[in-house]
Scaffold this motif. Structure first.
Motif, PDB file in Angstrom:
ATOM      1  N   SER A   2       0.833  -1.196   0.000  1.00 32.59           N
ATOM      2  CA  SER A   2       0.000   0.000   0.000  1.00 32.59           C
ATOM      3  C   SER A   2       0.864   1.240   0.000  1.00 32.59           C
ATOM      4  CB  SER A   2      -0.905  -0.007   1.227  1.00 32.59           C
ATOM      5  OG  SER A   2      -0.147   0.257   2.379  1.00 32.59           O
ATOM      6  N   GLN A   3       0.313   2.294  -0.503  1.00 33.64           N
ATOM      7  CA  GLN A   3       1.118   3.511  -0.597  1.00 33.64           C
ATOM      8  C   GLN A   3       0.497   4.689   0.120  1.00 33.64           C
ATOM      9  OE1 GLN A   3       2.774   4.153  -4.680  1.00 33.64           O
ATOM     10  NE2 GLN A   3       1.390   2.486  -5.175  1.00 33.64           N
ATOM     11  N   LYS A  24      -5.851  -3.208   7.431  1.00 38.39           N
ATOM     12  CA  LYS A  24      -5.054  -3.981   6.465  1.00 38.39           C
ATOM     13  C   LYS A  24      -5.337  -3.547   5.036  1.00 38.39           C
ATOM     14  CE  LYS A  24      -5.393  -8.545   4.953  1.00 38.39           C
ATOM     15  NZ  LYS A  24      -5.630  -9.929   5.036  1.00 38.39           N
ATOM     16  N   PHE A  25      -4.292  -3.503   4.221  1.00 39.35           N
ATOM     17  CA  PHE A  25      -4.434  -3.157   2.808  1.00 39.35           C
ATOM     18  C   PHE A  25      -5.083  -4.340   2.078  1.00 39.35           C
ATOM     19  CE2 PHE A  25      -3.588  -1.356  -1.205  1.00 39.35           C
ATOM     20  CZ  PHE A  25      -2.874  -2.223  -2.016  1.00 39.35           C
ATOM     21  N   LEU A  26      -6.158  -4.070   1.332  1.00 43.25           N
ATOM     22  CA  LEU A  26      -6.842  -5.149   0.622  1.00 43.25           C
ATOM     23  C   LEU A  26      -6.504  -5.175  -0.856  1.00 43.25           C
ATOM     24  CD1 LEU A  26     -10.396  -4.987   2.271  1.00 43.25           C
ATOM     25  CD2 LEU A  26      -8.572  -6.628   2.728  1.00 43.25           C
ATOM     26  N   GLU A  33      -6.992   3.110  -3.212  1.00 45.69           N
ATOM     27  CA  GLU A  33      -6.710   1.845  -2.535  1.00 45.69           C
ATOM     28  C   GLU A  33      -7.798   1.524  -1.529  1.00 45.69           C
ATOM     29  OE1 GLU A  33      -2.752   2.493  -0.937  1.00 45.69           O
ATOM     30  OE2 GLU A  33      -1.848   1.920  -2.854  1.00 45.69           O
ATOM     31  N   VAL A  34      -8.044   0.237  -1.327  1.00 45.89           N
ATOM     32  CA  VAL A  34      -9.082  -0.188  -0.382  1.00 45.89           C
ATOM     33  C   VAL A  34      -8.434  -0.894   0.802  1.00 45.89           C
ATOM     34  CG1 VAL A  34     -11.193  -1.529  -0.088  1.00 45.89           C
ATOM     35  CG2 VAL A  34     -10.705  -0.450  -2.290  1.00 45.89           C
ATOM     36  N   TYR A  35      -8.929  -0.589   2.002  1.00 45.46           N
ATOM     37  CA  TYR A  35      -8.381  -1.165   3.228  1.00 45.46           C
ATOM     38  C   TYR A  35      -9.497  -1.773   4.069  1.00 45.46           C
ATOM     39  CZ  TYR A  35      -4.602   2.063   2.061  1.00 45.46           C
ATOM     40  OH  TYR A  35      -3.605   2.742   1.409  1.00 45.46           O
ATOM     41  N   ALA A  36      -9.142  -2.787   4.856  1.00 48.48           N
ATOM     42  CA  ALA A  36     -10.070  -3.263   5.889  1.00 48.48           C
ATOM     43  C   ALA A  36      -9.857  -2.305   7.055  1.00 48.48           C
ATOM     44  CB  ALA A  36      -9.723  -4.689   6.292  1.00 48.48           C
ATOM     45  N   LEU A  46     -12.604   0.700   3.754  1.00 51.94           N
ATOM     46  CA  LEU A  46     -12.300   2.114   3.564  1.00 51.94           C
ATOM     47  C   LEU A  46     -11.573   2.274   2.242  1.00 51.94           C
ATOM     48  CD1 LEU A  46     -11.974   5.054   4.719  1.00 51.94           C
ATOM     49  CD2 LEU A  46      -9.791   4.298   5.655  1.00 51.94           C
ATOM     50  N   LYS A  47     -12.127   3.097   1.363  1.00 50.37           N
ATOM     51  CA  LYS A  47     -11.419   3.368   0.100  1.00 50.37           C
ATOM     52  C   LYS A  47     -10.816   4.752   0.213  1.00 50.37           C
ATOM     53  CE  LYS A  47     -11.826   3.635  -4.914  1.00 50.37           C
ATOM     54  NZ  LYS A  47     -12.604   3.276  -6.103  1.00 50.37           N
TER      55      LYS A  47
END
Lengths: 439, 233, 318
Positions: A2-3, A24-26, A33-36, A46-47
């Protein structure tokens, strides 16, 4: 890798002012980017947008979507905007997608192999959902493989990536996604996204799902050595040609490299092929009147699902094709093992026909005109006689009596829980509809 | 600075497991003695193969089954250190238990993903006396169980070749039928040389696709009307 | 004003060695590696690696692997040039995921056909094709591309994004500036126990794994591609992933030239003590790791040389 955000980082929801912790990066896409993540102890997704995509316009649009709410539970919809002090740009929260949902990409990649039954259900739910979206005055703009998810066991659909949904006819122009799903008039630059262009994208998605191939990529696509903008514009915009165009075969599939299209096209019943043909002949040329509407697709998907039969030798799913039977001299065999297909009895009810396989079920949709597209609870199921294995019947799972009239004219009540023998000519009155068993 | 990057290097483990029937019937006609001799004769051959293929670390074990099943050699042993203690024959034929025990050992862990496909050699002269189907199922539920090279040697005419064929799981490979000591020695030798050799050199395999059929009964229309059954039931 | 020289931004280095097993059997190295541009520096930079199956049926897989790395690099290069006019990264992403795998598979099949036409199977080879244990029909007649069967891995660095593609076994690693090692592609559960998906399989396009990574705040510093002969030589996964961190440190300390010099011997050492299989490793290295050369005198003075022996430079702060 992830960045944008890191695990443990906190952002804040804008309307409710809650703290949201990144876990966490999904995955990452073209826009962000989408994350948990976690809000108030509950898991969410979360985007977060890349700087280039985090425009004010997008922010406004997102805000409106959050306000509006999802057209139905089949849409994974933005819930709330999120931002943070000291962190560039913004993002939004949405529910997490359950692991049981796979994308069409997974199907393409052979990671899942849904049955035809599941696929027909996916087609049905996709059409139904887009109808609801359009009925709300919205348009999707960006239908493609990456947004349509489904449960391969049941066919239940989940439409994701809804952050580009806009109000119909207010969409700005601009290139979106890939020309492969865009209506030709948009590829050419003659029109902006609208519900009419969505209809085209939906037909491409459905074609792809059933034929495992793109409707406009035949020989002409193989001639492209370098996929650049002019080549894409030509293939999908200025000179689009259906690979099964009834008149012009110059874009027919190449049997060496594009076998899927040929194999699958032959499997489906005539009515489905005709619908796809219309979608990619008139549908290409006439955005206003030529496109297949969602209600058409929806009805066809149900018809497709109800026409599934099983090969007695290899168990593969085939389709009962009433049109083919009228014309063809010999019956077509199983597409998989080529042996002769045995047709089970079918129930003719109103204007539809339902094949009565060993696992067939009837729903309110079949038995009640007022409850079209209600597939929540089965009202009838095919069942086997407990002591006579050669006798099959239709079991009453509804709460009301049916009455069955056999060919001798005898009328008998079929109480809930009991079954009526499947015999040619038997007529069953289900209450709000009457059907006849034929062969 | 010329130290190579990365952690410790290691050759790839190749687990070779003898699964030997030492039920009472193996005592008849000196079958158990033939088996003992055959395996002992095979050890030097295995050593040569291992020497010729230094990048495969051959680790040998053995499980014996009669009434119940036990590890005869429980620790994966390098061929150079492998010794065979003679098996004695007495009791029933609990093949299923042996399969269960091997299944447990093929689980990841203790197996690793980078191992070479293991070789399992099942030797029997009779019928299993326990739930062999359950044992086989447990074995096939393990990815390494499925990918293992499975060979079966039937000793004598009373061996249940159907069971052995199921263990092999490949219609093109049949159980090896050993009806005399010479044949047994020959097959054991083949397994410990040719088979071991090919298992030691990991050429990539593209998988075949196999679609298992489902069991689906078809509704059939009654001929002219139910003869003895009621219309409604 | 300081002028940055484009050529020093990203660079590629790679090598391939024949495994001890193949040496013993008198077989050639069936791995292959290739990159564009040939000068190994500048954008777009494309690195491809392939592992010919080397099994009974794939007796021409050495050629298959070579054709794979060459055609793949060319197809990707053409694709990237073609996409340079598009404004939307989403469009390129979709095209990469949906169009590129099929184009790669097709172009390889065409190259195989051309090779086969120029060099038809010999009597011995035909015999090999038929003598496959368990084969019901001669493989040569139906799917001759099996003889050339290979995997393919690719990484391409372009302006604004990095593309990763893989079909079959082998590994792709990315290493961040901080030395964190990750795998950009999701695992393919089918690749187990020496089984691999292959360019020669029908509908090979379906088996490709693709990752399109937009370059934003923190792109990788190092990208590594290798065949499984290399990764399988390590005792465990951690030992293999350590290659990423170690490489980053080594390049920072000793420069890319040093790695270039020693790579073949490292690969040989690894496979000899490890898997015994052909081992291939390619690295794409970003500007913030590469040691400045004499030609880049015009760079900002924060990149100082401490001494001629130990070449270190200060990290530029963003």
């Amino acid at each position: 890798m992830s960045q944008l955000l890191e695990a443990g980082q906190k952002v804040r929801t804008e309307s409710t002012g809650l703290s949201c912790e990144v876990l966490k990066f999904l995955g990452g896409g073209g826009q962000g980017e989408v994350y948990a993540a976690r809000v108030g102890g509950k898991p969410v997704a979360l985007k977060w947008y890349y700087a280039a995509s985090a425009t004010n316009e997008q922010r406004t649009r997102l805000g409106a979507l959050c306000e509006m709410g999802a057209p139905s539970a089949k849409f994974l919809w933005p819930v709330e905007l999120a931002s943070a002090q000291g962190v560039a740009d913004y993002g939004y929260l949405m529910p997490l997608r359950e692991a049981r949902y796979k994308s069409i990409v997974d199907m393409m990649k052979r990671r899942i192999e849904p049955s035809f039954r599941a696929l027909a259900t996916v087609g049905l739910e996709l059409s139904h959902s887009f109808l609801q979206l359009h009925a709300r005055g919205l348009c999707y703009r960006d239908i493609s493989f990456g947004n349509a998810f489904f449960d391969p066991q049941t066919g239940e659909v989940l439409i994701c990536d809804n952050d580009n949904v806009t109000v119909d006819s207010q969409a700005q122009g601009g290139v979106y996604g890939t020309p492969r799903f865009m209506a030709p008039e948009i590829v050419r630059g003659d029109a902006v996204p609208s519900s009419q262009t969505d209809l085209f994208s939906l037909s491409v998605l459905l074609f792809y799902m059933f034929m495992m191939h793109h409707p406009l990529e035949g020989k002409k696509e193989l001639e492209i050595k370098c996929l650049d903008l002019p080549a894409m514009k030509k293939l999908y915009g200025t000179e689009p040609l259906f690979i099964f165009d009834p008149v012009d075969a110059t874009n027919a599939p190449d049997p060496a490299y594009q076998k899927n299209a040929l194999v699958f096209w032959a499997i489906y019943p005539k009515f489905l092929r005709e619908l796809f043909t219309r979608a990619f002949t008139e549908g290409l040329r006439d955005p206003l009147h030529g496109r297949v509407r969602e209600s058409n697709w929806r009805a066809s998907m149900v018809r497709l699902r109800d026409s599934i039969i099983y090969c007695g030798h290899c168990k593969a799913e085939n389709f009962y094709d009433a049109d083919a039977r009228k014309n063809a001299a010999s019956a077509q065999g199983c597409w998989s093992c080529k042996r002769a297909l045995h047709t089970p009895p079918r129930l003719r009810i109103a204007r539809s026909e339902v094949m009565l396989n060993h696992d067939a079920q009837l729903f309110p949709h079949h038995l009640d005109d007022e409850r079209k597209y209600d597939f929540t609870r089965p009202l009838a199921t095919v069942t086997r006689h407990p002591t006579e294995p050669n006798i099959w019947g239709l079991k009453n799972l509804s709460g009301q009596n049916w009455s069955a009239t056999n060919t001798r004219g005898e009328v008998k009540d079929v109480l809930p829980g009991r079954s009526v023998t499947l015999a040619v000519g038997t007529r069953i009155n289900f209450g709000r509809a009457e059907g006849e068993i034929t062969f | 600075m010329s130290t190579r990057p990365g952690g410790e290097l290691a050759t790839r483990p190749l687990h070779f497991i003898w699964m030997a029937d030492c039920s009472g019937s193996m005592d008849v006609d000196g079958k158990i003695q033939s088996l003992n001799t055959a395996i002992k004769e095979a050890i030097p051959n295995m050593r040569s193969v291992a020497d010729e293929n230094p990048n495969a670390q051959v680790l040998v074990r053995a499980v014996k089954f009669s009434s119940g099943a036990q590890w005869h050699v429980s620790q994966p042993t390098e061929v150079a250190d492998f010794r065979w203690e003679d098996l004695k024959a007495e009791g029933l034929t609990d093949m299923g238990k042996a399969l269960l025990m091997v299944a447990e050992q093929l689980h990841i862990p203790p197996m690793t993903e980078r191992a070479l496909p293991p070789v399992l050699v099942l030797i029997s002269d009779g019928q299993p006396t326990d739930d062999y189907a359950g044992g086989l199922k447990a074995l096939m539920e393990q990815p390494w169980g499925r990918k293992a090279v499975r060979i079966a040697i039937a000793i004598g005419e009373d061996a249940d070749t159907e069971v052995l064929q199921k263990f092999i799981g490949n219609p093109e490979l049949k159980p090896l039928q050993a009806n005399n000591p010479e044949a047994l020695v020959k097959y054991i030798k083949w397994v410990s040389t040719a088979v071991l050799k090919s298992a030691s050199s990991p050429a990539s395999q593209t998988s075949d696709s196999a679609t298992p059929g489902m069991n689906v009964p078809l509704p059939v229309l009654p001929d002219s009307g139910p003869a003895s059954a009621d219309d409604v039931w | 004003m300081a002028v940055e020289q484009q050529t020093a931004r990203w660079q590629v280095v790679g090598n391939s060695v024949r495994g001890a097993m193949h040496e013993r059997a008198g077989m050639p190295n069936q791995d292959a590696i290739h990159w564009l541009p040939e000068s190994s520096a500048g954008l777009p930079l494309i690195l491809t690696v392939a592992d010919g199956h080397g099994s009974h049926k794939s007796f021409r897989s050495q050629t298959g692997a070579r054709l794979a790395v060459e055609t793949a690099a060319q197809v990707i290069s053409d694709f990237l040039h073609g996409q340079s006019q598009t404004e939307s990264l989403s469009m390129t992403k979709r095209a990469a995921e949906e169009w590129l795998p099929a184009a790669l598979a097709r172009r390889w099949l065409e190259a195989v056909s051309t090779h086969l036409a120029a060099q038809p199977l010999s009597e011995d080879e035909l015999k090999l094709a038929r003598d496959i244990p368990g084969a019901s029909a001669p493989a040569a007649s139906s799917n001759t591309s099996v003889a050339y069967g290979t995997t393919i891995l690719a990484a391409a660095v372009a302006e604004g994004f990095i593309l990763y593609l893989q079909l079959g076994d082998g590994e792709i690693l990315t290493v961040s500036k901080e030395g964190e090692v990750t795998k950009p592609l999701t695992k393919d559960e089918r690749l187990f126990a020496n089984e691999t998906t292959s360019l020669c399989a029908p509908d090979a396009w379906r088996d490709f794994r693709v990752c399109f990574q937009v370059v934003s705040n923190a792109p990788p510093s190092l990208i590594l591609l290798c065949t499984d002969g290399y990764s399988n030589s390590f005792q465990d996964e951690q030992g293999f992933l350590k290659v990423g961190t170690d490489m980053l440190e080594m390049i920072r300390a000793g420069g890319l030239e040093m790695v270039k010099e020693h790579l073949a011997s490292w690969l040989a050492e690894s496979t000899n003590a490890g898997s015994g299989d052909d081992a291939t490793l390619g690295l794409i290295c970003s500007e913030d790791v590469i040691q400045p050369t004499a030609a880049r005198k015009s760079r900002p003075s924060s990149l100082k040389r401490r001494s001629k022996q130990r070449r270190r430079f200060n990290q530029r702060r963003r």
